[in-house]
Design a protein around this motif. Structure first.
Motif, PDB file in Angstrom:
ATOM      1  N   SER A  95       0.495 -28.285  69.479  1.00 40.56           N
ATOM      2  CA  SER A  95       1.640 -27.852  70.280  1.00 40.56           C
ATOM      3  C   SER A  95       2.040 -28.959  71.240  1.00 40.56           C
ATOM      4  N   ILE A  96       3.345 -29.105  71.403  1.00 42.98           N
ATOM      5  CA  ILE A  96       3.898 -30.018  72.401  1.00 42.98           C
ATOM      6  C   ILE A  96       4.534 -29.149  73.474  1.00 42.98           C
ATOM      7  N   ILE A  97       4.147 -29.398  74.713  1.00 45.68           N
ATOM      8  CA  ILE A  97       4.644 -28.602  75.839  1.00 45.68           C
ATOM      9  C   ILE A  97       5.635 -29.448  76.634  1.00 45.68           C
ATOM     10  N   PHE A  98       6.844 -28.934  76.803  1.00 45.66           N
ATOM     11  CA  PHE A  98       7.821 -29.563  77.698  1.00 45.66           C
ATOM     12  C   PHE A  98       7.778 -28.814  79.017  1.00 45.66           C
ATOM     13  N   ILE A  99       7.583 -29.561  80.099  1.00 46.11           N
ATOM     14  CA  ILE A  99       7.576 -28.970  81.437  1.00 46.11           C
ATOM     15  C   ILE A  99       8.564 -29.721  82.314  1.00 46.11           C
ATOM     16  N   ARG A 100       9.378 -28.953  83.045  1.00 42.36           N
ATOM     17  CA  ARG A 100      10.260 -29.523  84.074  1.00 42.36           C
ATOM     18  C   ARG A 100       9.960 -28.768  85.354  1.00 42.36           C
ATOM     19  N   ASP A 101       9.589 -29.516  86.398  1.00 44.79           N
ATOM     20  CA  ASP A 101       9.234 -28.878  87.663  1.00 44.79           C
ATOM     21  C   ASP A 101       9.239 -29.931  88.770  1.00 44.79           C
ATOM     22  N   ARG A 102       8.812 -29.533  89.949  1.00 49.46           N
ATOM     23  CA  ARG A 102       8.719 -30.457  91.082  1.00 49.46           C
ATOM     24  C   ARG A 102       7.264 -30.822  91.307  1.00 49.46           C
ATOM     25  N   ASN A 103       7.022 -32.125  91.552  1.00 49.88           N
ATOM     26  CA  ASN A 103       5.655 -32.593  91.805  1.00 49.88           C
ATOM     27  C   ASN A 103       5.285 -32.353  93.268  1.00 49.88           C
ATOM     28  N   ALA A 104       4.117 -32.828  93.652  1.00 44.77           N
ATOM     29  CA  ALA A 104       3.639 -32.626  95.029  1.00 44.77           C
ATOM     30  C   ALA A 104       4.568 -33.272  96.049  1.00 44.77           C
ATOM     31  N   GLY A 105       5.265 -34.331  95.641  1.00 39.58           N
ATOM     32  CA  GLY A 105       6.213 -35.005  96.530  1.00 39.58           C
ATOM     33  C   GLY A 105       7.598 -34.397  96.485  1.00 39.58           C
ATOM     34  N   VAL A 106       7.734 -33.214  95.905  1.00 39.95           N
ATOM     35  CA  VAL A 106       8.981 -32.462  95.782  1.00 39.95           C
ATOM     36  C   VAL A 106      10.030 -33.208  94.962  1.00 39.95           C
ATOM     37  N   GLN A 107       9.588 -34.105  94.096  1.00 41.14           N
ATOM     38  CA  GLN A 107      10.499 -34.797  93.189  1.00 41.14           C
ATOM     39  C   GLN A 107      10.508 -34.062  91.860  1.00 41.14           C
ATOM     40  N   GLU A 108      11.692 -33.936  91.274  1.00 43.65           N
ATOM     41  CA  GLU A 108      11.767 -33.274  89.976  1.00 43.65           C
ATOM     42  C   GLU A 108      11.229 -34.215  88.906  1.00 43.65           C
ATOM     43  N   VAL A 109      10.295 -33.715  88.110  1.00 41.98           N
ATOM     44  CA  VAL A 109       9.720 -34.486  87.003  1.00 41.98           C
ATOM     45  C   VAL A 109       9.758 -33.627  85.745  1.00 41.98           C
ATOM     46  N   SER A 110       9.755 -34.282  84.615  1.00 36.77           N
ATOM     47  CA  SER A 110       9.680 -33.565  83.347  1.00 36.77           C
ATOM     48  C   SER A 110       8.928 -34.432  82.350  1.00 36.77           C
ATOM     49  N   GLY A 111       8.446 -33.799  81.306  1.00 38.87           N
ATOM     50  CA  GLY A 111       7.719 -34.554  80.303  1.00 38.87           C
ATOM     51  C   GLY A 111       7.220 -33.678  79.180  1.00 38.87           C
ATOM     52  N   TYR A 112       6.781 -34.346  78.135  1.00 35.69           N
ATOM     53  CA  TYR A 112       6.232 -33.691  76.952  1.00 35.69           C
ATOM     54  C   TYR A 112       4.738 -33.987  76.887  1.00 35.69           C
ATOM     55  N   ILE A 113       3.943 -32.934  76.715  1.00 33.96           N
ATOM     56  CA  ILE A 113       2.482 -33.018  76.736  1.00 33.96           C
ATOM     57  C   ILE A 113       1.941 -32.616  75.371  1.00 33.96           C
ATOM     58  N   ASP A 114       1.051 -33.415  74.805  1.00 29.97           N
ATOM     59  CA  ASP A 114       0.335 -33.061  73.580  1.00 29.97           C
ATOM     60  C   ASP A 114      -0.808 -32.130  73.995  1.00 29.97           C
ATOM     61  N   TYR A 115      -0.623 -30.839  73.786  1.00 33.78           N
ATOM     62  CA  TYR A 115      -1.585 -29.835  74.243  1.00 33.78           C
ATOM     63  C   TYR A 115      -2.954 -30.020  73.589  1.00 33.78           C
ATOM     64  N   ALA A 116      -2.991 -30.244  72.285  1.00 34.43           N
ATOM     65  CA  ALA A 116      -4.277 -30.411  71.586  1.00 34.43           C
ATOM     66  C   ALA A 116      -5.050 -31.608  72.140  1.00 34.43           C
ATOM     67  N   HIS A 117      -4.336 -32.689  72.429  1.00 38.63           N
ATOM     68  CA  HIS A 117      -5.000 -33.882  72.973  1.00 38.63           C
ATOM     69  C   HIS A 117      -5.515 -33.628  74.387  1.00 38.63           C
ATOM     70  N   ARG A 118      -4.710 -32.975  75.210  1.00 44.27           N
ATOM     71  CA  ARG A 118      -5.152 -32.674  76.576  1.00 44.27           C
ATOM     72  C   ARG A 118      -6.359 -31.734  76.572  1.00 44.27           C
ATOM     73  N   LEU A 119      -6.396 -30.784  75.626  1.00 47.83           N
ATOM     74  CA  LEU A 119      -7.549 -29.894  75.526  1.00 47.83           C
ATOM     75  C   LEU A 119      -8.826 -30.670  75.241  1.00 47.83           C
ATOM     76  N   GLN A 120      -8.703 -31.756  74.475  1.00 50.25           N
ATOM     77  CA  GLN A 120      -9.868 -32.572  74.135  1.00 50.25           C
ATOM     78  C   GLN A 120     -10.310 -33.459  75.290  1.00 50.25           C
ATOM     79  N   THR A 121      -9.384 -33.844  76.141  1.00 50.57           N
ATOM     80  CA  THR A 121      -9.691 -34.857  77.149  1.00 50.57           C
ATOM     81  C   THR A 121      -9.919 -34.320  78.560  1.00 50.57           C
ATOM     82  N   GLU A 122      -9.644 -33.036  78.779  1.00 50.34           N
ATOM     83  CA  GLU A 122      -9.897 -32.500  80.111  1.00 50.34           C
ATOM     84  C   GLU A 122     -10.269 -31.027  80.043  1.00 50.34           C
ATOM     85  N   ASP A 123     -10.841 -30.544  81.115  1.00 47.61           N
ATOM     86  CA  ASP A 123     -11.289 -29.164  81.211  1.00 47.61           C
ATOM     87  C   ASP A 123     -10.122 -28.285  81.658  1.00 47.61           C
ATOM     88  N   PHE A 124      -9.733 -27.329  80.817  1.00 46.47           N
ATOM     89  CA  PHE A 124      -8.598 -26.467  81.128  1.00 46.47           C
ATOM     90  C   PHE A 124      -8.979 -25.236  81.932  1.00 46.47           C
TER      91      PHE A 124
END
Length: 196
Positions: free
Chosen positions: A68-97
């Motif tokens: 799955s590829i996740i597209f997220i658009r939101d505001r970061n900690a600095g209140v700046q709008e950011v967006s991006g596409y995340i490889d969910y399967a890869h993130r599951l392998q590389t970090e603790d969810f």
């Protein structure tokens, strides 16, 4: 088999020779081999639709049936709008969810993800992952090509879903916008996802 052992030694395969008892004691039983790793979402009370959608896809993304590829658009900690596409399967392998499903952290796009864009600074990055090749020079714009079956995902929201790809807009109280693109990588029956 002594003949097989000789052939392995002739081919340069050296190793420790075990007695039958040692081998049997080290051999993992089939029941242990087939046990699944506990899912990070298991036992969590998930209230947000986005976290529920991630939990529904977690097992299939972990075992390679789905990417799955996740597209997220939101505001970061600095209140700046950011967006991006995340490889969910890869993130599951590389970090603790566990922290995401527990609500201790928010899943946000990073500069190291498939793509990242900061709308205020106009900083843009893109990186291929173990599952997807990022292709930026297409007439249709940014596309992702699956590295297993070479199928291409176009991000056009009006494009029809195919037999390998589906697009789901997820209403979330935690994010401005979330879209999940699911790619079926193995021919097997998937558990259908309830409408969000």
């Amino acid at each position: 088999d002594e003949e097989l052992a000789r052939q392995l030694v002739e081919l340069g395969q050296w190793g420790t020779v075990l007695t039958r008892e040692e081998f049997q004691s080290r051999k993992v039983s089939p029941s242990l081999r087939n046990q699944h790793r506990t899912l990070a979402s298991a036992g969590k009370e998930l209230k947000d639709n986005f976290l529920k959608a991630l939990a529904e896809r977690e097992e299939n993304n972990r075992n390679g049936i789905l990417t799955s590829i996740i597209f997220i658009r939101d505001r970061n900690a600095g209140v700046q709008e950011v967006s991006g596409y995340i490889d969910y399967a890869h993130r599951l392998q590389t970090e603790d969810f566990e922290a995401y499903f527990s609500g201790k952290k928010r899943l946000m796009p990073r500069r190291s993800d498939l793509s990242f864009y900061n709308w205020r600074t106009q900083m843009s990055t893109s990186h291929s992952s173990p599952n997807y090749e990022v292709i930026t020079d297409q007439p249709s714009g940014l596309v992702f090509q699956n590295k297993t079956d070479r199928k291409v995902l176009e991000l056009n929201p009006w494009a029809a879903s195919t037999d390998n790809w589906s697009r789901s807009e997820v209403k979330s109280d935690l994010y401005v916008q979330v879209v999940i693109y699911d790619h079926k990588t193995r021919s097997t029956t998937l558990t259908p996802y309830p409408a969000q």
